[in-house]
Structure formats: structure tokens, C-alpha cells
Design an enzyme around this catalytic site. Structure first.
Site, short mmCIF file in Angstrom:
data_model
loop_
_atom_site.label_atom_id
_atom_site.label_comp_id
_atom_site.label_asym_id
_atom_site.label_seq_id
_atom_site.Cartn_x
_atom_site.Cartn_y
_atom_site.Cartn_z
N HIS A 108 41.07 40.18 40.32
CA HIS A 108 40.71 40.90 41.54
C HIS A 108 40.48 39.93 42.69
CE1 HIS A 108 39.43 45.13 39.96
NE2 HIS A 108 40.61 44.75 39.51
N TYR A 237 31.14 49.03 45.49
CA TYR A 237 29.67 49.01 45.50
C TYR A 237 29.24 49.94 46.63
CZ TYR A 237 29.70 44.73 42.61
OH TYR A 237 29.87 43.82 41.61
N PRO A 329 21.94 43.39 37.81
CA PRO A 329 23.40 43.28 37.66
C PRO A 329 24.20 43.41 38.96
CG PRO A 329 22.63 45.41 36.87
CD PRO A 329 21.41 44.62 37.21
N LYS A 333 26.20 38.55 37.97
CA LYS A 333 25.95 37.12 37.72
C LYS A 333 25.41 36.79 36.32
CE LYS A 333 27.38 35.35 41.46
NZ LYS A 333 28.72 35.85 41.14
N TYR A 421 29.79 35.65 45.46
CA TYR A 421 30.33 36.59 44.47
C TYR A 421 31.33 35.90 43.54
CZ TYR A 421 31.76 41.04 42.47
OH TYR A 421 32.01 42.07 41.59
C1 PHB Z 1 30.52 46.18 35.05
O1 PHB Z 1 31.73 46.39 35.08
O2 PHB Z 1 29.85 46.46 34.04
C2 PHB Z 1 29.84 45.58 36.23
C3 PHB Z 1 30.60 45.15 37.30
C4 PHB Z 1 29.98 44.61 38.41
C5 PHB Z 1 28.62 44.48 38.45
C6 PHB Z 1 27.85 44.89 37.37
C7 PHB Z 1 28.47 45.46 36.25
O3 PHB Z 1 28.03 43.97 39.55
#
Ligand code: PHB
Ligand code: APR
Length: 430
Positions: A108, A237, A329, A333, A421
Site C-alpha cells: 500500500h 481511518y 493500535p 505500530k 506511519y
Molecule cells: C488491522 O488490519 O488489524 C489494523 C490495521 C491498521 C491499524 C490497526 C489494525 O492501525
């Protein structure tokens, strides 16, 4: 090799005060009668930290023994993170376990922020001079590492109970454990505590030798896994007045979605229908209209926490990954920090065994912590910017909305988000 006690560690070892005294007393009773094994590095925990460290050391000709409390099936049943930084991707390649990730993982080059209905694209690739992340589930990383360890004939003892580290401050470190009713002793040079947040390694360190930094958030994430196509080709997000939402994926046919829920929420109160309806509410209309729903394969709630212990070592024992630190989460990280700890410990141990550089051992914690704290800061910031905080007054809400607006409207701001990120660089050990 023998190591000196680090001069800066002045704690008084008041082991009577905490759990470590009880743990040691319980296992000392049986030491005299037990069978003995020998290894160079005893690793507690067969999660991604323990398995990756084990694989790198094994490839370098350093003997390891992994002790894991659960069965392999149990370890593989845990659904965890899914975004790998480039540093971790390269480390998995270095360990020789990247074949399936390179074939099946999704690269990505960006992600989407949906801010109260407005969409902002964070172009990771352009903002970081070509860096990307890899979408590949932690469960799959673990499966690949388990297969490689089996292939290499390196030993992992699953269903090991009452695992206890001993003699960390002496020249005779060892670990005891029970298996099928028998007690065993593993003599070793070093112990790697890769046993996660609830593990025994950190709890075996006298309390007054550790400083704990912690923040618990008043909400959790309700997550579901479903065999449905992703709503968007990148992660989304979403900040919304009803609370945060995240659209993630594991492949072109499997999705992972999350909703911010109150900390005390009960997963049984969330039917699949309720989950999908709430997710649609929190997404911009264009995405909500495209959302494909289906039955969930897994549904669970995880609390959000920031946690760090300092130092990340105690004599001959080193804390790695979740055993030493937890991040919420939101910045993706947790797993990546575990990988950078593994890289640091591996590079130090390599120099210890190949060049006798035992002076490097006491640098482990400080090297790791510099990167850990930067990831803690970013994870805390992403969490603060994107979630709804019921206890924030109107002024605080305006300030954080304005802060986020500033960051996404400015190229410098978007660069800061992107640089964190994709992952800050791993620090060299010297
Ligand atoms: C996930 O795919 O579980 C996931 C992806 C991004 C995040 C947290 C969890 O920031
Ligand atoms: N004895 C032996 N094994 C133990 C013990 C113990 N007393 N306590 C815990 N374990 C095992 C757990 O069963 C688990 O398999 O240690 C392992 C720890 O694995 P994780 O919790 O996955 O931690 P870690 O390997 O550091 O992985 C990093 O990053 O994204 C985050 O939480 C996510 O798990 C992920 C972590």
C-alpha cells in the site's frame, strides 16, 4: 561470556515486595530433582517477537530454545495486527521467511483519512520518497515463522507451564518450566522475554528496578473479520462524531473493520447487523454506499492502552515487544515495534557471540526506547486526533479538530504523518 551489572542500575532488589518473590520460591522447591537442557539463548514466548528472534539467531548459528505456554493452534487463532512497515518487511526477508508475504501481501502506497465526512488522501509513497507498507496479517507472519522453525529443526516447546527465569543478575542464568508433569531446567547465556504484555519475564523483575509509564483510554475497539471485498483499495481511518472507525483488510477477499466502543461494552450486544449499520453511519456516504457486508468470522473487543517499562533489560534478560511496551493500535505500530526490538537484540547478540562485544549488551534498552517512545507518541497522537473523547470539553474538542485540520492541510503536516506511519528508521547499534 560474563556481563557486569550496569552501573546506572541502583535498584535494591526488594523481591519480597512483588510477584517475583512468589514466582521464584515456587520453582526453587523443585530445582534439585529436575532434568536439564542447555541452549545459548532461551526465548520465552512464541509470538512474532520470539519466533523472529529465534529464526535470525538460528540462521546465524546461535542455538535457541523457545518456551511457549499455549499450543500452536491457540497462537494461530489470535487475530492481531496487519500492517508491516518496510523495516519489518526487510527483516522478514533477512530471516528468510518472506516468500509467502512477498507473493500474497498487498503493498500500500497510501491510506485515506475520512474526517467528519471529508476525505483526505495520505500519499505515503510520494510524501516519504518512495516508502510503502505491506498489508499481511500477523497471524500469517506467525504461521510462516513457525513453518521455518520446524523446517530448521529448531526446538520450540509448546504447552510449557510455569515458565520462570532465574539468575538473570548472575553468570548462571536459567529458565525452569513444567511439561507433562515433569519439571525442566534450561541453562543459557541469555534470556529473551518475548512473552507479551501478560508474560512472566517482566513480572520476574523486582518492581523497584522498573519504571512504568501508562495511559489507559476510556474506550476499546470492536473488531470483526469477514470474507467480503474491501470497501476501498486502501485503509480508511475515519473520525466521526459517533466515534472512530477503521476499514482494513487482509486480502482482496477478506476484511477487518473496527469501531470505537466504550471500554465496558459487551461483544454479545453487537450483532453483525448492528456492527455494519454503525460502520455505515461513521463512513462518508460514498464509501458507506459501496460497503459490502457479510457474516463475521471473528468478533472481539480490545482495550486501548499506552504502556512502557524502563529499562527493557535486567542483567542477562531482555524484554522484547509487547512484554515491554503496548501502543493503542491507531498507528499500526505494535507489531512493528516488536520487530525493531528483535532487530536490535539480534544485532547485539551477533556481535557478542562473534566478536565478544559484551559491552554492547547494556545498550539494548536505550537503543530500543528511543524508537519505542517515538512510536508511543505517534500512536497516542493518532488516537487523540481520531477518537471521540466524551470527557473533553468544547474547547479541547475545537483544539484537536483544528490541530488535525492543520496537519492534513499542510504538506509538512502530511509528511510528518506519513514518515511516522511508514516507520522511523532502525537505529544502528553503534
Ligand atoms: C488491522 O488490519 O488489524 C489494523 C490495521 C491498521 C491499524 C490497526 C489494525 O492501525
Ligand atoms: N510462558 C510462556 N509463554 C508465554 C507466557 C509464559 N508465562 N506468557 C505469555 N506467553 C506467550 C503467549 O502465549 C504468546 O504466544 O508469549 C507470546 C507473546 O506473543 P504476543 O503477545 O503476540 O507478543 P509479541 O510476540 O511481542 O508480539 C508483538 O505486537 O501488534 C502487537 O499485540 C500485537 O502480538 C502482537 C505484538
Amino acid at each position: 561470556p560474563s556481563i557486569d551489572r550496569p552501573a546506572r542500575e541502583k535498584c535494591k532488589h526488594s523481591i519480597h515486595k512483588n510477584k517475583s518473590a512468589a514466582i521464584v520460591a515456587r520453582s526453587l522447591r523443585v530445582i534439585k530433582t529436575m532434568k536439564t537442557l542447555k541452549t545459548q539463548v532461551a526465548i520465552i514466548g512464541a509470538g512474532p517477537s520470539g519466533l523472529l528472534l529465534g529464526q535470525l539467531l538460528h540462521n546465524a548459528g546461535i542455538d535457541t530454545l523457545i518456551l511457549e505456554r499455549q499450543t500452536p493452534d491457540y497462537v494461530l487463532s489470535r487475530i492481531r495486527a496487519g500492517v508491516l512497515e518496510q523495516g519489518m518487511v526487510e527483516l522478514l526477508r533477512q530471516a528468510g521467511v518472506s516468500q509467502r508475504m512477498d507473493a500474497e501481501g498487498l503493498v500500500h502506497g497510501g491510506f485515506e483519512l475520512a474526517l467528519d465526512g471529508r476525505q483526505v488522501h495520505i500519499d505515503l509513497h510520494a510524501l516519504t520518497g518512495g516508502k510503502t507498507v505491506m498489508i499481511y496479517g500477523q497471524t500469517e507472519v506467525t504461521r510462516d515463522l513457525m513453518a521455518a522453525r520446524r523446517e530448521a529443526d529448531a526446538q520450540t516447546i509448546y504447552s510449557a507451564s510455569n515458565v520462570v527465569p532465574h539468575g538473570m543478575k548472575s553468570d548462571e542464568a536459567f529458565v525452569t518450566f513444567e511439561k507433562d508433569g515433569e519439571t525442566w531446567r534450561v541453562d543459557c547465556d541469555y534470556i529473551a522475554g518475548c512473552d507479551g504484555f501478560h508474560g512472566v519475564a517482566r513480572q520476574s523483575i523486582p518492581e523497584d528496578c522498573l519504571q512504568v509509564f501508562e495511559r489507559v483510554y476510556p474506550f476499546g475497539w470492536l473488531g470483526i473479520l469477514a470474507d467480503t471485498p474491501p470497501v476501498h483499495d486502501e485503509l480508511v481511518y475515519a473520525r466521526h462524531e459517533r466515534g472512530f472507525a477503521l476499514c482494513s483488510m487482509r486480502s482482496a477477499t477478506r476484511t477487518r473493520y473496527y469501531l470505537q466502543v466504550p471500554a465496558e461494552e459487551n461483544v454479545a450486544d453487537w450483532s453483525d447487523q448492528r456492527f455494519w449499520d454503525e460502520l455505515k453511519n461513521r463512513l462518508p456516504v460514498a464509501l458507506a454506499e459501496k460497503l459490502v457486508t457479510g457474516p463475521s468470522i471473528e468478533k472481539s473487543i480490545a482495550p486501548l492502552r499506552s504502556f512502557v517499562v524502563e529499562p527493557m533489560q535486567y542483567g542477562r534478560m531482555f524484554l522484547v515487544g509487547d512484554a515491554a511496551h503496548i501502543v493503542p493500535p491507531t498507528g499500526a505500530k505494535g507489531l512493528n515495534l516488536a520487530a525493531s526490538d528483535v532487530s536490535t537484540l539480534f544485532n547485539i547478540l551477533l556481535k557478542v557471540y562473534r566478536e565478544g562485544r559484551i559491552d554492547l549488551l547494556e545498550k539494548y534498552s536505550e537503543i530500543c526506547l528511543r524508537r519505542v517512545w517515538k512510536a508511543e507518541r505517534f500512536s497516542w497522537w493518532m488516537t487523540s486526533m481520531l477518537h471521540r473523547f466524551d470527557d473533553h470539553d468544547a474547547f479541547s474538542q475545537r483544539i484537536s479538530a483544528s490541530e488535525l485540520d492543520y496537519f492534513v492541510s499542510s504538506e509538512a503536516g502530511r509528511k510528518t504523518i506519513a514518515e511516522n506511519y511508514v516507520g522511523l528508521p532502525y537505529e544502528a547499534i553503534e
